[in-house]
Write a protein that holds these residues in place. Structure first.
Motif, mmCIF file in Angstrom:
data_model
loop_
_atom_site.group_PDB
_atom_site.id
_atom_site.type_symbol
_atom_site.label_atom_id
_atom_site.label_comp_id
_atom_site.label_asym_id
_atom_site.label_seq_id
_atom_site.Cartn_x
_atom_site.Cartn_y
_atom_site.Cartn_z
ATOM 1 N N ILE A 470 45.563 3.544 44.119
ATOM 2 C CA ILE A 470 44.616 2.688 43.401
ATOM 3 C C ILE A 470 43.263 2.704 44.092
ATOM 4 C CG2 ILE A 470 44.119 0.300 42.738
ATOM 5 C CD1 ILE A 470 47.098 -0.116 42.340
ATOM 6 N N ALA A 471 43.274 2.790 45.429
ATOM 7 C CA ALA A 471 42.018 2.805 46.182
ATOM 8 C C ALA A 471 41.170 4.020 45.829
ATOM 9 C CB ALA A 471 42.307 2.782 47.680
ATOM 10 N N PHE A 472 41.799 5.162 45.571
ATOM 11 C CA PHE A 472 41.036 6.352 45.183
ATOM 12 C C PHE A 472 40.320 6.124 43.845
ATOM 13 C CE2 PHE A 472 43.550 8.630 48.379
ATOM 14 C CZ PHE A 472 42.592 9.481 48.898
ATOM 15 N N TYR A 473 41.001 5.435 42.908
ATOM 16 C CA TYR A 473 40.355 5.153 41.628
ATOM 17 C C TYR A 473 39.275 4.081 41.784
ATOM 18 C CZ TYR A 473 43.903 8.010 39.439
ATOM 19 O OH TYR A 473 44.686 9.070 39.078
ATOM 20 N N MET A 474 39.498 3.141 42.692
ATOM 21 C CA MET A 474 38.447 2.167 42.977
ATOM 22 C C MET A 474 37.232 2.858 43.581
ATOM 23 S SD MET A 474 40.707 -1.012 44.486
ATOM 24 C CE MET A 474 39.239 -1.976 44.883
ATOM 25 N N GLY A 475 37.495 3.877 44.404
ATOM 26 C CA GLY A 475 36.390 4.663 44.954
ATOM 27 C C GLY A 475 35.597 5.358 43.863
ATOM 28 N N ASN A 476 36.312 5.929 42.867
ATOM 29 C CA ASN A 476 35.629 6.553 41.730
ATOM 30 C C ASN A 476 34.814 5.530 40.947
ATOM 31 O OD1 ASN A 476 36.315 9.181 42.118
ATOM 32 N ND2 ASN A 476 37.737 9.326 40.409
ATOM 33 N N ALA A 477 35.394 4.346 40.719
ATOM 34 C CA ALA A 477 34.680 3.303 39.983
ATOM 35 C C ALA A 477 33.437 2.864 40.746
ATOM 36 C CB ALA A 477 35.608 2.097 39.758
ATOM 37 N N LEU A 478 33.534 2.792 42.059
ATOM 38 C CA LEU A 478 32.377 2.418 42.869
ATOM 39 C C LEU A 478 31.290 3.484 42.785
ATOM 40 C CD1 LEU A 478 31.119 0.447 44.904
ATOM 41 C CD2 LEU A 478 32.287 1.708 46.731
ATOM 42 N N ILE A 479 31.699 4.748 42.824
ATOM 43 C CA ILE A 479 30.731 5.844 42.694
ATOM 44 C C ILE A 479 30.024 5.773 41.341
ATOM 45 C CG2 ILE A 479 30.517 8.355 42.453
ATOM 46 C CD1 ILE A 479 32.693 8.625 44.571
ATOM 47 N N ASP A 480 30.795 5.541 40.262
ATOM 48 C CA ASP A 480 30.197 5.434 38.927
ATOM 49 C C ASP A 480 29.208 4.273 38.854
ATOM 50 O OD1 ASP A 480 31.549 7.602 37.915
ATOM 51 O OD2 ASP A 480 33.230 6.414 37.162
ATOM 52 N N ALA A 481 29.594 3.130 39.416
ATOM 53 C CA ALA A 481 28.717 1.959 39.375
ATOM 54 C C ALA A 481 27.428 2.221 40.136
ATOM 55 C CB ALA A 481 29.447 0.745 39.959
ATOM 56 N N ILE A 482 27.521 2.863 41.277
ATOM 57 C CA ILE A 482 26.322 3.160 42.073
ATOM 58 C C ILE A 482 25.436 4.171 41.363
ATOM 59 C CG2 ILE A 482 25.544 4.255 44.224
ATOM 60 C CD1 ILE A 482 27.914 2.949 45.618
ATOM 61 N N ARG A 483 26.036 5.167 40.727
ATOM 62 C CA ARG A 483 25.230 6.180 40.028
ATOM 63 C C ARG A 483 24.525 5.600 38.801
ATOM 64 N NH1 ARG A 483 27.481 12.123 39.386
ATOM 65 N NH2 ARG A 483 25.258 12.490 39.605
ATOM 66 N N ARG A 484 25.179 4.633 38.149
ATOM 67 C CA ARG A 484 24.547 4.018 36.974
ATOM 68 C C ARG A 484 23.389 3.096 37.354
ATOM 69 N NH1 ARG A 484 29.948 3.414 35.028
ATOM 70 N NH2 ARG A 484 29.948 1.275 35.818
ATOM 71 N N SER A 485 23.508 2.429 38.486
ATOM 72 C CA SER A 485 22.527 1.395 38.833
ATOM 73 C C SER A 485 21.491 1.834 39.867
ATOM 74 C CB SER A 485 23.256 0.154 39.361
ATOM 75 O OG SER A 485 24.089 0.481 40.462
ATOM 76 N N THR A 486 21.730 2.961 40.537
ATOM 77 C CA THR A 486 20.784 3.411 41.566
ATOM 78 C C THR A 486 20.609 4.919 41.473
ATOM 79 O OG1 THR A 486 22.429 3.885 43.300
ATOM 80 C CG2 THR A 486 21.699 1.593 43.093
ATOM 81 N N ASP A 487 19.702 5.434 42.304
ATOM 82 C CA ASP A 487 19.518 6.887 42.417
ATOM 83 C C ASP A 487 20.006 7.386 43.775
ATOM 84 O OD1 ASP A 487 17.632 5.686 43.969
ATOM 85 O OD2 ASP A 487 15.917 6.825 43.202
ATOM 86 N N TRP A 488 20.991 6.693 44.337
ATOM 87 C CA TRP A 488 21.474 7.037 45.672
ATOM 88 C C TRP A 488 22.373 8.274 45.692
ATOM 89 C CZ3 TRP A 488 23.389 1.451 47.245
ATOM 90 C CH2 TRP A 488 22.265 0.626 47.398
ATOM 91 N N LEU A 489 22.977 8.633 44.546
ATOM 92 C CA LEU A 489 23.973 9.697 44.541
ATOM 93 C C LEU A 489 23.648 10.800 43.537
ATOM 94 C CD1 LEU A 489 27.412 7.847 44.889
ATOM 95 C CD2 LEU A 489 26.353 9.406 46.511
ATOM 96 N N PRO A 490 22.561 11.548 43.744
ATOM 97 C CA PRO A 490 22.338 12.740 42.927
ATOM 98 C C PRO A 490 23.269 13.856 43.371
ATOM 99 C CG PRO A 490 20.665 12.591 44.618
ATOM 100 C CD PRO A 490 21.501 11.347 44.747
ATOM 101 N N ASP A 491 23.370 14.919 42.580
ATOM 102 C CA ASP A 491 24.238 16.032 42.971
ATOM 103 C C ASP A 491 23.759 16.698 44.258
ATOM 104 O OD1 ASP A 491 26.232 16.027 40.892
ATOM 105 O OD2 ASP A 491 24.643 16.627 39.524
ATOM 106 N N ASN A 492 22.454 16.677 44.490
ATOM 107 C CA ASN A 492 21.906 17.148 45.757
ATOM 108 C C ASN A 492 21.783 15.940 46.691
ATOM 109 O OD1 ASN A 492 20.555 18.284 47.884
ATOM 110 N ND2 ASN A 492 18.657 18.672 46.760
ATOM 111 N N ILE A 493 22.762 15.764 47.590
ATOM 112 C CA ILE A 493 22.786 14.552 48.404
ATOM 113 C C ILE A 493 21.629 14.489 49.392
ATOM 114 C CG2 ILE A 493 25.275 14.304 48.166
ATOM 115 C CD1 ILE A 493 25.556 15.344 51.037
ATOM 116 N N ASN A 494 20.927 15.605 49.607
ATOM 117 C CA ASN A 494 19.753 15.572 50.488
ATOM 118 C C ASN A 494 18.613 14.763 49.874
ATOM 119 O OD1 ASN A 494 20.947 17.102 52.495
ATOM 120 N ND2 ASN A 494 20.168 19.052 51.693
ATOM 121 N N LYS A 495 18.643 14.587 48.546
ATOM 122 C CA LYS A 495 17.626 13.792 47.858
ATOM 123 C C LYS A 495 18.068 12.344 47.670
ATOM 124 C CE LYS A 495 15.363 15.391 44.415
ATOM 125 N NZ LYS A 495 15.007 15.933 43.085
ATOM 126 N N GLY A 496 19.308 12.043 47.989
ATOM 127 C CA GLY A 496 19.842 10.713 47.720
ATOM 128 C C GLY A 496 19.820 9.799 48.933
#
Length: 540
Positions: A470-496
């Motif tokens: 369940i924690a792995f899916y919570m991790g995915n949900a957290l990643i989705d929430a951060i990507r929707r609300s911020t620009d911290w996680l672009p595909d190029n992590i050097n820009k994030g």
């Protein structure tokens, strides 16, 4: 028992050979974006951790451990064979990306290619899920003495971690430097060899027949409580159904009193003046007091179980995002050798092994000598909670430095640019994560094994696996929430701002640690005398 050990080794090598480098395979061979690959990686790991609970139910209720193991091994072998074919035949993969200066032109995989990939992963995951937590109880069934069972579990853990170290180094090296087909082929061969040896050892195994689902007892408590909702509760122990082994009638506890109606004798006379026997016990109209109390104990465990979810989220994020970090760091060891990105996980495994040995041989004996009471499972879990928070803070600090170096060299706009920073900067945080896992993972297993009802002992470890999944899916949900609300996680992590993600998880981990302390302080063990040290747990 070498047949059983060889089976565990083969399946563990296949498991590590598939998952250790899966994220890199998706990025480099299937042109899947880095964050999407991390989410697929988390999803696969989540399924491998969640599905064992279903395999445990099948083994206990209908098929038995032996049938579940050999059938699951066959399914995982087919899945590994199919994923090996995707690596061997170029038509099953999209063409490689073409570099054009600062950009890469990549062709997305076709539906057929994705279909074959996902089918192979589904078969491999389904098969490995059936084996991971079913091999252990079957191995324990071969021994009569608790001491010998404890030795078996020690070797079981040793084999798993040794194979994980081998797969994250040797097999990953073959995948990255020889060919993906050879790397996956070795894993497939290991899985098939494990299956073959398991079948050849059939005549040596002591097989336990299915005993019926233990979860049916829990369901009967709920159904009986609902059916008897109009019956008044009594203060007379004689008015409650007692288990046949109970010599002195007892009253159910006041906790969650609504369930006590499940044990009160029916006013319709169908169970009046009858003790619960094997045939009557299957009734859905009433339950024994002991069954009601077992159900209540599981309810009491829920708050502590929920606290375990956020303990595993940092590990899930660290495993997936750590590989993305490693891909953008200097991985050279000397002039000619380059460490595969997926091999960074080996530092976590090594740290876990060292910490487990140190805890068993040094810490626990010293603790027992100077402390008034042995270290409880909840204390071990609490230490693991705290160390996990520290590991995420350390990882955030490393990411701050990595981004600073990337910006100083103007690398943030270059796709897949390697930052001139050694991959060994990740070792401290991974070592801390391994130390945390060495405390809270055995602590959780010991705690649930100790506190679960007797007829649920064989599935207590699957509950730990469920929280990890369940924690792995919570991790995915957290990643989705951060990507929707911020620009911290672009595909190029050097820009994030991956460091901000790690700080968020660190804060959540700190809050969860406080929540755990509250739950642990309020929890009362079933009996104080049952709180045992590690030696006792190993003998149980």
């Amino acid at each position: 028992m070498w047949w059983h050990t060889a089976t565990m080794a083969g399946i563990s090598l296949a498991f590590g050979g598939l998952l250790s480098n899966l994220e890199v395979y998706l990025i480099e061979e299937f042109n899947i974006k880095s964050i999407s690959a991390a989410k697929i990686f988390n999803m696969v790991n989540g399924l491998v951790s969640i599905l064992p609970i279903g395999a445990a139910i099948l083994a206990d209720s209908f098929l038995g451990c032996y049938s579940v193991i050999w059938f699951s091994s066959l399914i995982s072998s087919l899945g590994m064979l199919l994923i090996t074919l995707t690596a061997a035949f170029s038509k099953l993969r999209p063409p490689p990306c073409q570099s054009t200066g600062s950009n890469n032109l990549c062709t997305d995989p076709t539906r057929l290619q994705l279909g074959v990939l996902y089918l192979s992963l589904a078969l491999a995951v389904l098969g490995m899920s059936g084996n991971r937590f079913t091999l252990a109880p079957m191995g324990a069934y071969q021994f009569d003495k608790p001491k010998h069972q404890g030795i078996f579990f020690n070797w079981y853990i040793f084999v798993i971690y040794t194979c994980l170290i081998i797969s994250t180094t040797a097999i990953v090296y073959v995948q990255n430097n020889v060919s993906w087909a050879w790397g996956f082929g070795i894993s497939t061969a290991a899985n098939a060899l494990g299956l073959l040896l398991f079948v050849l050892g059939t005549r040596f195994y002591r097989q336990l027949k299915p005993q019926g689902s233990p979860f049916a007892r829990l369901a009967r408590v709920v159904i009986a409580a609902i059916r008897n909702r109009g019956v008044k509760l009594s203060k007379n122990p004689e008015d409650y159904c007692q288990d046949i082994e109970t010599k002195t009638p007892t009253l159910p506890t006041k906790f969650f009193r609504v369930l006590n109606r499940a044990a009160i004798k029916s006013t319709q006379g169908d169970v009046a003046n009858h003790e619960i026997t094997g045939s009557v016990r299957k009734s859905w109209k009433f339950c024994a007091v002991t069954e009601v109390e077992d159900f209540k104990n599981l309810i009491k465990l829920l708050p502590l179980w929920t606290s375990a979810l956020l303990v595993s989220v940092p590990l899930a994020i660290q495993m997936s995002m750590g590989i993305l970090q490693a891909l953008t760091m200097d991985r050279h060891l000397g002039h000619n050798f380059q460490i595969p990105a997926a091999s960074v996980a080996v530092f976590l495994s090594i740290s876990t092994c060292i910490t487990v040995c140190f805890t068993d041989r040094v810490l626990m004996p010293v603790w027992s000598k100077f402390a008034p009471r042995p270290m409880t499972p909840l204390q071990r879990i609490g230490i693991g909670h705290l160390v996990d928070v520290l590991s995420m803070a350390a990882l955030a600090l490393v990411e701050v430095r990595r981004l600073k170096i990337a910006r100083s060299h103007n690398l943030q706009d270059q796709v897949n640019a390697v930052v001139p920073m050694s991959i060994f900067w990740l070792v401290p945080s991974l070592a801390l994560a391994g130390m945390g896992e060495a405390f809270h993972f055995p602590g959780h297993i010991a705690f649930y094994y100790q506190e679960f009802p007797m007829y649920l002992k064989s599935t207590s470890t699957a509950v730990v696996s469920l929280s990890i999944g369940i924690a792995f899916y919570m991790g995915n949900a957290l990643i989705d929430a951060i990507r929707r609300s911020t620009d911290w996680l672009p595909d190029n992590i050097n820009k994030g701002r991956l460091d901000n993600v790690f700080w968020v998880i660190t804060i959540l981990g700190g809050v969860n640690f406080c929540y755990f302390l509250v739950c642990a302080s309020l929890y009362k063990y079933k009996t104080v005398e049952n709180v045992v040290d590690d030696d006792s747990v190993n003998k149980a």
